[in-house]
Design a protein around this motif. Structure first.
Motif, PDB file in Angstrom:
ATOM      1  N   UNK A  60       0.875  -1.112  -0.178  1.00 30.34           N
ATOM      2  CA  UNK A  60       0.105   0.023   0.003  1.00 30.34           C
ATOM      3  C   UNK A  60       1.050   1.231  -0.164  1.00 30.34           C
ATOM      4  N   UNK A  61       0.668   2.093  -0.956  1.00 31.94           N
ATOM      5  CA  UNK A  61       1.296   3.379  -0.888  1.00 31.94           C
ATOM      6  C   UNK A  61       0.475   4.608  -0.385  1.00 31.94           C
ATOM      7  N   UNK A  62       1.169   5.321   0.525  1.00 37.68           N
ATOM      8  CA  UNK A  62       0.623   6.585   1.298  1.00 37.68           C
ATOM      9  C   UNK A  62       1.595   7.456   0.970  1.00 37.68           C
ATOM     10  N   UNK A  63       0.763   8.800   0.900  1.00 35.76           N
ATOM     11  CA  UNK A  63       1.715   9.997   0.954  1.00 35.76           C
ATOM     12  C   UNK A  63       1.021  11.081   1.533  1.00 35.76           C
ATOM     13  N   UNK A  95      -3.923  -3.863   7.617  1.00 38.32           N
ATOM     14  CA  UNK A  95      -2.765  -3.350   7.124  1.00 38.32           C
ATOM     15  C   UNK A  95      -1.858  -2.432   7.965  1.00 38.32           C
ATOM     16  N   UNK A  96      -0.598  -2.684   8.073  1.00 37.07           N
ATOM     17  CA  UNK A  96       0.242  -1.609   8.616  1.00 37.07           C
ATOM     18  C   UNK A  96       0.995  -0.813   7.565  1.00 37.07           C
ATOM     19  N   UNK A  97       1.215   0.490   7.918  1.00 36.06           N
ATOM     20  CA  UNK A  97       1.683   1.414   6.970  1.00 36.06           C
ATOM     21  C   UNK A  97       3.023   2.032   7.608  1.00 36.06           C
ATOM     22  N   UNK A  98       4.067   1.571   7.558  1.00 39.16           N
ATOM     23  CA  UNK A  98       5.497   1.893   8.044  1.00 39.16           C
ATOM     24  C   UNK A  98       6.057   3.515   7.558  1.00 39.16           C
ATOM     25  N   UNK A 136       2.845  -9.261  10.852  1.00 39.96           N
ATOM     26  CA  UNK A 136       2.355 -10.592  10.757  1.00 39.96           C
ATOM     27  C   UNK A 136       1.312 -10.926  11.659  1.00 39.96           C
ATOM     28  N   UNK A 137       1.166 -10.416  12.719  1.00 38.32           N
ATOM     29  CA  UNK A 137       0.371 -10.797  13.916  1.00 38.32           C
ATOM     30  C   UNK A 137      -1.127 -10.384  13.754  1.00 38.32           C
ATOM     31  N   UNK A 138      -1.196  -9.032  13.288  1.00 36.77           N
ATOM     32  CA  UNK A 138      -2.688  -8.443  13.096  1.00 36.77           C
ATOM     33  C   UNK A 138      -3.185  -8.480  11.790  1.00 36.77           C
ATOM     34  N   UNK A 173       2.932  -3.416   5.638  1.00 38.19           N
ATOM     35  CA  UNK A 173       2.072  -3.721   4.487  1.00 38.19           C
ATOM     36  C   UNK A 173       2.101  -2.545   3.380  1.00 38.19           C
ATOM     37  N   UNK A 174       2.515  -1.214   4.090  1.00 38.75           N
ATOM     38  CA  UNK A 174       2.471  -0.337   3.049  1.00 38.75           C
ATOM     39  C   UNK A 174       3.501   0.800   3.671  1.00 38.75           C
TER      40      UNK A 174
END
Ligand code: KIV
Length: 279
Positions: free
Chosen positions: A18-21, A198-201, A193-195, A209-210
């Motif tokens: 997932x791409x976020x800006x 999606x995680x956005x780093x 991996x646990x939840x 995940x993104x």
């Protein structure tokens, strides 16, 4: 039709990154949306990169609504998430719901707020009224910064366990995704991996995940701080400064404007005018 919350959740299921800006204004948001970024985030980082504050603390709801409205006029494809600023959700749950509603009315599809398990009840209440929430753990600029500064989170076993618990509690509270800021990459990967959401780093490694970056950072426009996790795709501040220097020089030397930049009168009308005013 723009991306939905479900589309973003499904991307994790389908193992698509997932791409976020971040976006704060109409012009750049139009370009980000055209580039088909999945999520536009109206971050409260706007306080620093758009308004010149030292940190995100002074940012108000009115300012966040204004930025959100501008971005919502631009977006056609991306999901639009807007940050709840400092003290707009921490005092009580009623405030949190009312202020989330203001961002939704300004054009956001979802809100983001900072905090771990202590925010679970607030998140549930916002989700219960039908407003999707993105969580934000790890470095939390609105608060962690006040007593720790920019410090990587999750470097010890105990702090890692706390972050993993926070992520699980936020998922149970109903978030559709969680931003992980400056968390050691191993812990960010374990959380991802646990939840199931999606995680956005940001500064949390490739196991998320993104990814999200502040647009001014990736374009190389904001020089005040240069976090290690930023990848600069351009050095726009140098290019812009050089360009404005040329504009400045052209004005002083009379090179700008040139005939192609100005407008002319009908010659006959001009002649009549000159006769009338005697010039
Ligand atoms: O305010 C912001 O821009 C953010 C992201 C950097 C995650 O919260």
């Amino acid at each position: 039709m723009h991306k939905s919350i479900q589309d973003i959740i499904d991307m994790k299921k389908n193992e698509k990154k997932i791409s976020v800006i971040t976006s704060y204004d109409y012009t750049l948001a139009t370009l980000c949306d055209r580039a088909e970024v999945d999520v536009l985030l109206v971050g409260d980082s706007a306080g620093m990169v758009m308004l010149g504050y030292e940190n995100t603390i002074p940012v108000t709801m009115d300012q966040m609504c204004m930025f959100t409205e501008a971005v919502s006029r631009a977006r056609q494809n991306s999901l639009l998430v807007a940050d709840l600023p400092f003290m707009s959700y921490q005092v009580n749950i009623d405030d949190a719901i009312k202020n989330s509603g203001k961002l939704i009315k300004a054009g956001a599809d979802a809100v983001k707020l900072e905090g771990g398990s202590t925010m679970a009840e607030t998140i549930s209440a916002i989700v219960d009224v039908g407003i999707p929430v993105m969580g934000h753990i790890g470095l939390q600029p609105q608060t962690t910064m006040l007593y720790q500064g920019y410090k990587v989170q999750g470097k010890t076993k105990n702090s890692a366990l706390k972050l993993i618990d926070d992520a699980k509690e936020l998922e149970e509270a109903g978030v559709f995704s969680i931003a992980l800021e400056m968390i050691s990459h191993e812990v960010a990967e374990i959380i991802s991996e646990t939840i199931n959401v999606p995680t956005i780093g940001i500064g949390s490694g490739v196991g998320c995940d993104g990814q999200v970056l502040v647009i001014q950072d990736l374009l190389g426009m904001y020089d005040k701080i240069k976090p290690k996790f930023v990848k600069r795709y351009m050095n726009l501040s140098e290019d812009i400064t050089r360009t404005i220097e040329n504009y400045n020089k052209d004005i002083k030397s009379g090179m700008f404007p040139a005939p192609e930049h100005w407008f002319s009168m009908d010659p006959k009308e001009l002649e009549n005018l000159r006769e009338e005013i005697g010039k």
